[in-house]
Write a protein that holds these residues in place. Structure first.
Motif, PDB file in Angstrom:
ATOM      1  N   SER A  90      55.229  49.746  45.925  1.00  0.00           N
ATOM      2  CA  SER A  90      56.426  49.603  45.082  1.00  0.00           C
ATOM      3  C   SER A  90      57.372  50.794  45.254  1.00  0.00           C
ATOM      4  O   SER A  90      57.008  51.828  45.827  1.00  0.00           O
ATOM      5  CB  SER A  90      56.028  49.453  43.616  1.00  0.00           C
ATOM      6  N   ASP A  91      58.545  50.658  44.691  1.00  0.00           N
ATOM      7  CA  ASP A  91      59.520  51.752  44.782  1.00  0.00           C
ATOM      8  C   ASP A  91      59.204  52.821  43.737  1.00  0.00           C
ATOM      9  O   ASP A  91      58.428  52.618  42.813  1.00  0.00           O
ATOM     10  CB  ASP A  91      60.950  51.219  44.633  1.00  0.00           C
ATOM     11  N   GLU A  92      59.819  53.981  43.903  1.00  0.00           N
ATOM     12  CA  GLU A  92      59.564  55.143  43.047  1.00  0.00           C
ATOM     13  C   GLU A  92      59.856  54.860  41.575  1.00  0.00           C
ATOM     14  O   GLU A  92      59.167  55.364  40.696  1.00  0.00           O
ATOM     15  CB  GLU A  92      60.421  56.335  43.519  1.00  0.00           C
ATOM     16  N   ALA A  93      60.854  54.067  41.289  1.00  0.00           N
ATOM     17  CA  ALA A  93      61.273  53.833  39.903  1.00  0.00           C
ATOM     18  C   ALA A  93      60.180  53.141  39.087  1.00  0.00           C
ATOM     19  O   ALA A  93      60.016  53.406  37.906  1.00  0.00           O
ATOM     20  CB  ALA A  93      62.557  53.000  39.885  1.00  0.00           C
ATOM     21  N   HIS A  94      59.411  52.290  39.712  1.00  0.00           N
ATOM     22  CA  HIS A  94      58.407  51.522  38.990  1.00  0.00           C
ATOM     23  C   HIS A  94      56.985  52.060  39.191  1.00  0.00           C
ATOM     24  O   HIS A  94      56.037  51.505  38.629  1.00  0.00           O
ATOM     25  CB  HIS A  94      58.456  50.050  39.420  1.00  0.00           C
ATOM     26  N   LEU A  95      56.849  53.121  39.952  1.00  0.00           N
ATOM     27  CA  LEU A  95      55.526  53.646  40.283  1.00  0.00           C
ATOM     28  C   LEU A  95      54.772  54.109  39.034  1.00  0.00           C
ATOM     29  O   LEU A  95      53.619  53.739  38.819  1.00  0.00           O
ATOM     30  CB  LEU A  95      55.633  54.783  41.294  1.00  0.00           C
ATOM     31  N   ARG A  96      55.391  54.924  38.207  1.00  0.00           N
ATOM     32  CA  ARG A  96      54.717  55.443  37.003  1.00  0.00           C
ATOM     33  C   ARG A  96      54.310  54.294  36.081  1.00  0.00           C
ATOM     34  O   ARG A  96      53.187  54.276  35.582  1.00  0.00           O
ATOM     35  CB  ARG A  96      55.610  56.430  36.264  1.00  0.00           C
ATOM     36  N   GLU A  97      55.193  53.359  35.878  1.00  0.00           N
ATOM     37  CA  GLU A  97      54.888  52.213  35.025  1.00  0.00           C
ATOM     38  C   GLU A  97      53.697  51.434  35.581  1.00  0.00           C
ATOM     39  O   GLU A  97      52.799  51.029  34.836  1.00  0.00           O
ATOM     40  CB  GLU A  97      56.112  51.306  34.917  1.00  0.00           C
ATOM     41  N   GLY A  98      53.658  51.246  36.880  1.00  0.00           N
ATOM     42  CA  GLY A  98      52.549  50.539  37.525  1.00  0.00           C
ATOM     43  C   GLY A  98      51.237  51.279  37.366  1.00  0.00           C
ATOM     44  O   GLY A  98      50.199  50.663  37.097  1.00  0.00           O
ATOM     45  N   ILE A  99      51.274  52.591  37.521  1.00  0.00           N
ATOM     46  CA  ILE A  99      50.044  53.380  37.396  1.00  0.00           C
ATOM     47  C   ILE A  99      49.525  53.337  35.955  1.00  0.00           C
ATOM     48  O   ILE A  99      48.319  53.231  35.723  1.00  0.00           O
ATOM     49  CB  ILE A  99      50.269  54.818  37.893  1.00  0.00           C
ATOM     50  N   VAL A 100      50.412  53.388  34.984  1.00  0.00           N
ATOM     51  CA  VAL A 100      50.001  53.288  33.585  1.00  0.00           C
ATOM     52  C   VAL A 100      49.340  51.929  33.333  1.00  0.00           C
ATOM     53  O   VAL A 100      48.299  51.849  32.664  1.00  0.00           O
ATOM     54  CB  VAL A 100      51.201  53.525  32.635  1.00  0.00           C
ATOM     55  N   GLN A 101      49.900  50.875  33.873  1.00  0.00           N
ATOM     56  CA  GLN A 101      49.316  49.548  33.704  1.00  0.00           C
ATOM     57  C   GLN A 101      47.940  49.452  34.384  1.00  0.00           C
ATOM     58  O   GLN A 101      47.011  48.841  33.842  1.00  0.00           O
ATOM     59  CB  GLN A 101      50.254  48.477  34.254  1.00  0.00           C
ATOM     60  N   ILE A 102      47.818  50.083  35.537  1.00  0.00           N
ATOM     61  CA  ILE A 102      46.535  50.079  36.239  1.00  0.00           C
ATOM     62  C   ILE A 102      45.489  50.841  35.427  1.00  0.00           C
ATOM     63  O   ILE A 102      44.341  50.402  35.303  1.00  0.00           O
ATOM     64  CB  ILE A 102      46.679  50.684  37.656  1.00  0.00           C
ATOM     65  N   GLN A 103      45.905  51.965  34.847  1.00  0.00           N
ATOM     66  CA  GLN A 103      44.974  52.742  34.015  1.00  0.00           C
ATOM     67  C   GLN A 103      44.511  51.910  32.823  1.00  0.00           C
ATOM     68  O   GLN A 103      43.327  51.910  32.470  1.00  0.00           O
ATOM     69  CB  GLN A 103      45.651  54.046  33.554  1.00  0.00           C
ATOM     70  N   GLN A 104      45.405  51.163  32.219  1.00  0.00           N
ATOM     71  CA  GLN A 104      45.038  50.310  31.089  1.00  0.00           C
ATOM     72  C   GLN A 104      44.101  49.180  31.537  1.00  0.00           C
ATOM     73  O   GLN A 104      43.143  48.843  30.833  1.00  0.00           O
ATOM     74  CB  GLN A 104      46.290  49.730  30.430  1.00  0.00           C
ATOM     75  N   LEU A 105      44.372  48.610  32.695  1.00  0.00           N
ATOM     76  CA  LEU A 105      43.515  47.559  33.229  1.00  0.00           C
ATOM     77  C   LEU A 105      42.112  48.100  33.510  1.00  0.00           C
ATOM     78  O   LEU A 105      41.107  47.467  33.163  1.00  0.00           O
ATOM     79  CB  LEU A 105      44.116  46.979  34.511  1.00  0.00           C
ATOM     80  N   LEU A 106      42.048  49.271  34.112  1.00  0.00           N
ATOM     81  CA  LEU A 106      40.753  49.880  34.414  1.00  0.00           C
ATOM     82  C   LEU A 106      39.985  50.179  33.125  1.00  0.00           C
ATOM     83  O   LEU A 106      38.782  49.904  33.036  1.00  0.00           O
ATOM     84  CB  LEU A 106      40.930  51.157  35.238  1.00  0.00           C
ATOM     85  N   ALA A 107      40.662  50.711  32.123  1.00  0.00           N
ATOM     86  CA  ALA A 107      40.008  50.991  30.845  1.00  0.00           C
ATOM     87  C   ALA A 107      39.458  49.703  30.231  1.00  0.00           C
ATOM     88  O   ALA A 107      38.350  49.684  29.682  1.00  0.00           O
ATOM     89  CB  ALA A 107      40.974  51.678  29.893  1.00  0.00           C
ATOM     90  N   ALA A 108      40.219  48.612  30.331  1.00  0.00           N
ATOM     91  CA  ALA A 108      39.761  47.323  29.794  1.00  0.00           C
ATOM     92  C   ALA A 108      38.545  46.808  30.564  1.00  0.00           C
ATOM     93  O   ALA A 108      37.602  46.278  29.962  1.00  0.00           O
ATOM     94  CB  ALA A 108      40.889  46.298  29.843  1.00  0.00           C
TER      95      ALA A 108
END
Length: 177
Positions: A90-108
């Protein structure tokens, strides 16, 4: 019809005769004992073989259950890996948002498997959950966790990784008394 007389040789109808034969013939008694021993030994060997087969079967079943559980966990983690690959593309603008979502998915995913983080900050130091890597002067009460360097995790009721924490020593004013 002729009835048998009740004479001493007819009075005992087979009950005492075999006992007398065994007692009078030690060889037949020995043969009977050997046969009984062989039967018991055969039963013992069959039982031992059955137990050995049972032990091997349960070991295979246990290994199979463990393998299937690991496979289910791996499939869940692969979903996280897929999301990391998408985030990298993905592009830089959405990278942080994507990583936060991945962290939440992993925690779940971890929570679904009974793995939950240990809350440590501003809690009293507990050596069963925490590993102190530093003691720092602070305004917090002595013995309170003030920083979490590495989060700890619990799987069901068992600690699988201790939290690495910095613990307050209190402030200097309180320690000079």
């Amino acid at each position: 019809m002729v009835e048998a007389e009740n004479t001493p040789e007819n009075a005992d109808t087979g009950v005492s005769e075999p006992q007398e034969d065994l007692l009078s013939d030690p060889q037949s008694l020995l043969d009977e004992q050997k046969k009984a021993f062989a039967d018991l030994n055969d039963q013992y060997l069959r039982l031992a073989a059955d137990f050995d087969n049972f032990r091997k079967r349960t070991a295979r079943e246990r290994e199979s259950i463990t393998t299937r559980a690991n496979e289910r966990f791996a499939v869940d983690i692969l979903e996280v890996v897929d999301n990391f690959e998408r985030a990298i593309k993905s592009d830089e603008a959405h990278l942080r948002e994507g990583i936060v979502q991945i962290q939440q998915l992993l925690a779940a995913q971890l929570q679904r498997h009974g793995i939950v983080p240990i809350e440590s900050l501003r809690k009293p130091f507990n050596p069963q959950e925490h590993e102190a890597i530093a003691h720092v002067l602070s305004d917090e009460t002595a013995g309170t966790v003030i920083d979490e360097v590495s989060r700890g995790y619990r799987m069901h009721d068992k600690i699988i990784r201790h939290a690495k924490v910095a613990v307050s020593k209190g402030n200097e004013k309180n320690t000079e008394v």
